[in-house]
Scaffold this motif. Structure first.
Motif, PDB file in Angstrom:
ATOM      1  N   GLU A   1       0.816  -1.213   0.000  1.00  0.00           N
ATOM      2  CA  GLU A   1       0.000   0.000   0.000  1.00  0.00           C
ATOM      3  C   GLU A   1       0.848   1.261   0.000  1.00  0.00           C
ATOM      4  N   GLU A   2       2.062   1.184   0.567  1.00  0.00           N
ATOM      5  CA  GLU A   2       2.948   2.343   0.632  1.00  0.00           C
ATOM      6  C   GLU A   2       3.564   2.683  -0.720  1.00  0.00           C
ATOM      7  N   VAL A   3       3.972   1.683  -1.488  1.00  0.00           N
ATOM      8  CA  VAL A   3       4.707   1.936  -2.738  1.00  0.00           C
ATOM      9  C   VAL A   3       3.824   1.896  -3.992  1.00  0.00           C
ATOM     10  N   SER A   4       2.508   1.721  -3.826  1.00  0.00           N
ATOM     11  CA  SER A   4       1.646   1.614  -5.008  1.00  0.00           C
ATOM     12  C   SER A   4       0.255   2.168  -4.710  1.00  0.00           C
ATOM     13  N   GLY A   5      -0.592   2.127  -5.714  1.00  0.00           N
ATOM     14  CA  GLY A   5      -1.978   2.536  -5.562  1.00  0.00           C
ATOM     15  C   GLY A   5      -2.897   1.362  -5.302  1.00  0.00           C
ATOM     16  N   ILE A   6      -2.326   0.240  -4.887  1.00  0.00           N
ATOM     17  CA  ILE A   6      -3.094  -0.980  -4.635  1.00  0.00           C
ATOM     18  C   ILE A   6      -3.696  -0.926  -3.235  1.00  0.00           C
ATOM     19  N   THR A   7      -4.927  -1.405  -3.125  1.00  0.00           N
ATOM     20  CA  THR A   7      -5.580  -1.545  -1.819  1.00  0.00           C
ATOM     21  C   THR A   7      -5.585  -3.018  -1.437  1.00  0.00           C
ATOM     22  N   VAL A   8      -5.092  -3.332  -0.239  1.00  0.00           N
ATOM     23  CA  VAL A   8      -5.158  -4.702   0.262  1.00  0.00           C
ATOM     24  C   VAL A   8      -6.507  -4.828   0.961  1.00  0.00           C
ATOM     25  N   VAL A   9      -7.408  -5.583   0.349  1.00  0.00           N
ATOM     26  CA  VAL A   9      -8.779  -5.710   0.829  1.00  0.00           C
ATOM     27  C   VAL A   9      -8.856  -6.630   2.034  1.00  0.00           C
ATOM     28  N   GLN A  10      -8.015  -7.682   2.047  1.00  0.00           N
ATOM     29  CA  GLN A  10      -8.097  -8.673   3.122  1.00  0.00           C
ATOM     30  C   GLN A  10      -6.793  -9.439   3.222  1.00  0.00           C
ATOM     31  N   THR A  11      -6.462  -9.856   4.435  1.00  0.00           N
ATOM     32  CA  THR A  11      -5.377 -10.811   4.648  1.00  0.00           C
ATOM     33  C   THR A  11      -5.984 -11.995   5.386  1.00  0.00           C
ATOM     34  N   ILE A  12      -5.771 -13.179   4.825  1.00  0.00           N
ATOM     35  CA  ILE A  12      -6.241 -14.411   5.458  1.00  0.00           C
ATOM     36  C   ILE A  12      -5.007 -15.276   5.645  1.00  0.00           C
ATOM     37  N   GLY A  13      -4.509 -15.364   6.855  1.00  0.00           N
ATOM     38  CA  GLY A  13      -3.281 -16.121   7.083  1.00  0.00           C
ATOM     39  C   GLY A  13      -2.147 -15.525   6.272  1.00  0.00           C
TER      40      GLY A  13
END
Length: 104
Positions: free
Chosen positions: A67-79
């Motif tokens: 998220e810091e180096v791009s315009g990508i959104t991390v929607v979820q982390t599962i494990g």
């Protein structure tokens, strides 16, 4: 792009049946790899990335870096799996962003 809870829920449901496309291994996560994620997301908008057991990155660290180096959104982390979203610039690739619930 800042997503609401309802929009994230919609994207998580859409990603549920997906398999990870990229894997982060012992070489870790680099800015070049994140650029590849962005290129792939330009056509897909939504995908999964898996952290392998031999990586030194945690899911939390990977999320923050992406998220810091791009315009990508991390929607979820599962494990050790991350669900990534980035709205496509071209209308013909807007498979998910065109169906997102509207922001209030």
């Amino acid at each position: 792009m800042k997503l609401t809870g309802k929009q994230k829920r919609f994207l998580r449901a859409e990603a549920n049946s997906m398999s990870p496309i990229f894997q982060i291994g012992k070489n870790g996560l680099t800015e070049e790899m994140v650029r590849e994620f962005e290129d792939s997301l330009e056509n897909k908008e939504l995908m999964k990335v898996q952290l392998l057991q031999n990586t030194e990155w945690t899911a939390k660290e990977a999320k923050a870096f992406i998220e810091e180096v791009s315009g990508i959104t991390v929607v979820q982390t599962i494990g050790k799996v991350l669900v990534l979203f980035k709205e496509a610039e071209e209308d013909k690739y807007r498979r998910y962003s065109s169906r997102l619930p509207k922001q209030n």
